[in-house]
Design a protein around this motif. Structure first.
Motif, short mmCIF file in Angstrom:
data_model
loop_
_atom_site.label_atom_id
_atom_site.label_comp_id
_atom_site.label_asym_id
_atom_site.label_seq_id
_atom_site.Cartn_x
_atom_site.Cartn_y
_atom_site.Cartn_z
N LEU A 81 0.82 -1.21 0.00
CA LEU A 81 0.00 0.00 0.00
C LEU A 81 0.86 1.26 0.00
CD1 LEU A 81 -2.85 -1.07 2.44
CD2 LEU A 81 -3.00 -0.76 -0.05
N LEU A 82 1.96 1.25 0.73
CA LEU A 82 2.86 2.41 0.75
C LEU A 82 3.47 2.65 -0.63
CD1 LEU A 82 4.64 1.89 4.19
CD2 LEU A 82 3.00 3.69 3.58
N VAL A 83 3.83 1.58 -1.34
CA VAL A 83 4.36 1.72 -2.69
C VAL A 83 3.30 2.31 -3.60
CG1 VAL A 83 5.11 0.41 -4.71
CG2 VAL A 83 6.10 -0.08 -2.48
N ARG A 84 2.06 1.85 -3.47
CA ARG A 84 0.97 2.38 -4.30
C ARG A 84 0.70 3.85 -3.99
NH1 ARG A 84 -3.53 -2.14 -5.45
NH2 ARG A 84 -2.12 -3.89 -5.79
N VAL A 85 0.74 4.23 -2.72
CA VAL A 85 0.54 5.64 -2.36
C VAL A 85 1.63 6.50 -2.97
CG1 VAL A 85 0.59 7.27 -0.42
CG2 VAL A 85 -0.80 5.19 -0.27
N ASP A 86 2.89 6.05 -2.88
CA ASP A 86 4.00 6.80 -3.49
C ASP A 86 3.79 6.96 -4.99
OD1 ASP A 86 5.29 7.12 -1.07
OD2 ASP A 86 6.68 5.44 -1.39
N SER A 87 3.37 5.90 -5.64
CA SER A 87 3.13 5.95 -7.08
C SER A 87 2.01 6.94 -7.42
CB SER A 87 2.77 4.56 -7.59
OG SER A 87 2.42 4.59 -8.93
N LEU A 88 0.94 6.89 -6.65
CA LEU A 88 -0.17 7.82 -6.90
C LEU A 88 0.22 9.26 -6.64
CD1 LEU A 88 -3.11 5.74 -5.39
CD2 LEU A 88 -2.74 6.29 -7.80
N GLU A 89 1.04 9.49 -5.62
CA GLU A 89 1.50 10.85 -5.34
C GLU A 89 2.37 11.37 -6.48
OE1 GLU A 89 3.35 10.52 -1.50
OE2 GLU A 89 1.47 11.01 -0.47
N ARG A 90 3.25 10.52 -7.01
CA ARG A 90 4.08 10.93 -8.15
C ARG A 90 3.22 11.23 -9.36
NH1 ARG A 90 7.39 6.95 -6.27
NH2 ARG A 90 6.71 5.45 -7.83
N ARG A 91 2.22 10.41 -9.59
CA ARG A 91 1.32 10.62 -10.73
C ARG A 91 0.54 11.93 -10.56
NH1 ARG A 91 0.48 10.84 -15.66
NH2 ARG A 91 -1.54 10.19 -16.41
N LEU A 92 0.11 12.23 -9.36
CA LEU A 92 -0.61 13.47 -9.09
C LEU A 92 0.28 14.68 -9.38
CD1 LEU A 92 -3.17 14.87 -8.06
CD2 LEU A 92 -2.25 14.65 -5.75
N VAL A 93 1.52 14.61 -8.99
CA VAL A 93 2.46 15.70 -9.27
C VAL A 93 2.63 15.87 -10.77
CG1 VAL A 93 4.89 16.40 -9.09
CG2 VAL A 93 3.68 15.57 -7.07
N GLU A 94 2.76 14.76 -11.50
CA GLU A 94 2.90 14.84 -12.96
C GLU A 94 1.67 15.49 -13.59
OE1 GLU A 94 3.49 10.85 -14.28
OE2 GLU A 94 5.49 10.71 -13.41
N ILE A 95 0.50 15.08 -13.17
CA ILE A 95 -0.75 15.63 -13.73
C ILE A 95 -0.85 17.12 -13.41
CG2 ILE A 95 -3.27 15.60 -13.50
CD1 ILE A 95 -3.01 12.53 -13.15
N THR A 96 -0.52 17.49 -12.19
CA THR A 96 -0.59 18.89 -11.79
C THR A 96 0.38 19.73 -12.61
OG1 THR A 96 -1.17 18.19 -9.55
CG2 THR A 96 -0.42 20.45 -9.81
N GLN A 97 1.57 19.21 -12.86
CA GLN A 97 2.55 19.95 -13.66
C GLN A 97 2.09 20.11 -15.10
OE1 GLN A 97 6.14 17.71 -13.01
NE2 GLN A 97 6.65 18.83 -11.15
N VAL A 98 1.49 19.07 -15.67
CA VAL A 98 1.02 19.13 -17.05
C VAL A 98 -0.13 20.13 -17.15
CG1 VAL A 98 -0.18 17.83 -18.85
CG2 VAL A 98 1.80 16.84 -17.70
N GLU A 99 -1.05 20.09 -16.21
CA GLU A 99 -2.18 21.01 -16.24
C GLU A 99 -1.73 22.45 -16.01
OE1 GLU A 99 -5.05 19.62 -13.43
OE2 GLU A 99 -5.74 18.00 -14.72
N GLY A 100 -0.70 22.61 -15.19
CA GLY A 100 -0.17 23.95 -14.93
C GLY A 100 0.49 24.55 -16.15
N THR A 101 1.16 23.74 -16.95
CA THR A 101 1.82 24.27 -18.15
C THR A 101 0.84 24.43 -19.30
OG1 THR A 101 2.45 22.04 -18.86
CG2 THR A 101 4.06 23.27 -17.55
N GLY A 102 -0.24 23.67 -19.30
CA GLY A 102 -1.21 23.75 -20.38
C GLY A 102 -2.16 24.93 -20.26
N SER A 103 -2.33 25.50 -19.06
CA SER A 103 -3.30 26.57 -18.88
C SER A 103 -2.69 27.96 -19.09
CB SER A 103 -3.88 26.48 -17.46
OG SER A 103 -2.85 26.68 -16.51
N ARG A 104 -1.43 28.02 -19.44
CA ARG A 104 -0.79 29.32 -19.64
C ARG A 104 -1.02 29.87 -20.99
NH1 ARG A 104 4.90 28.79 -16.47
NH2 ARG A 104 3.99 28.05 -14.58
#
Length: 104
Positions: A81-104
């Motif tokens: 479960l800890l590995v899955r949480v880490d993976s999901l957190e990394r994915r969330l950061v990636e999505i946030t970064q992509v959305e942040g660069t796309g809205s400019r």
């Protein structure tokens, strides 16, 4: 007075090195192997060999057992479960970064 220092981390550790790095007895390491909490890379002359990350994993197992009073049967589930949480957190950061660069 000359000392030799390794230039890089070894790609595998023997039982004594893992036990010494973890601060536990080699029998504890082998008990964790029997419980499938850690997995050796293989068994050759000199006994089982482990990943250089094995001491870190043993420390995490010991912490989960002592601080959260988890039994050894529950620890693999918690580690997964800890590995899955880490993976999901990394994915969330990636999505946030992509959305942040796309809205400019």
């Amino acid at each position: 007075m000359s000392r030799e220092y390794p230039l890089a981390y070894p790609w595998r550790l023997n039982l004594e090195a893992v036990a010494g790095s973890s601060g536990v007895h080699p029998d504890v390491v082998m008990r964790f192997v029997d419980l499938d909490l850690i997995r050796p890379l293989g068994d050759a002359s000199g006994g089982p060999w482990f990943s250089p990350r094995a001491p870190e994993l043993i420390a995490r197992v010991m912490r989960l057992h002592s601080e959260l009073s988890l039994n050894y049967a529950a620890i693999p589930l918690v580690l997964d479960l800890l590995v899955r949480v880490d993976s999901l957190e990394r994915r969330l950061v990636e999505i946030t970064q992509v959305e942040g660069t796309g809205s400019r």
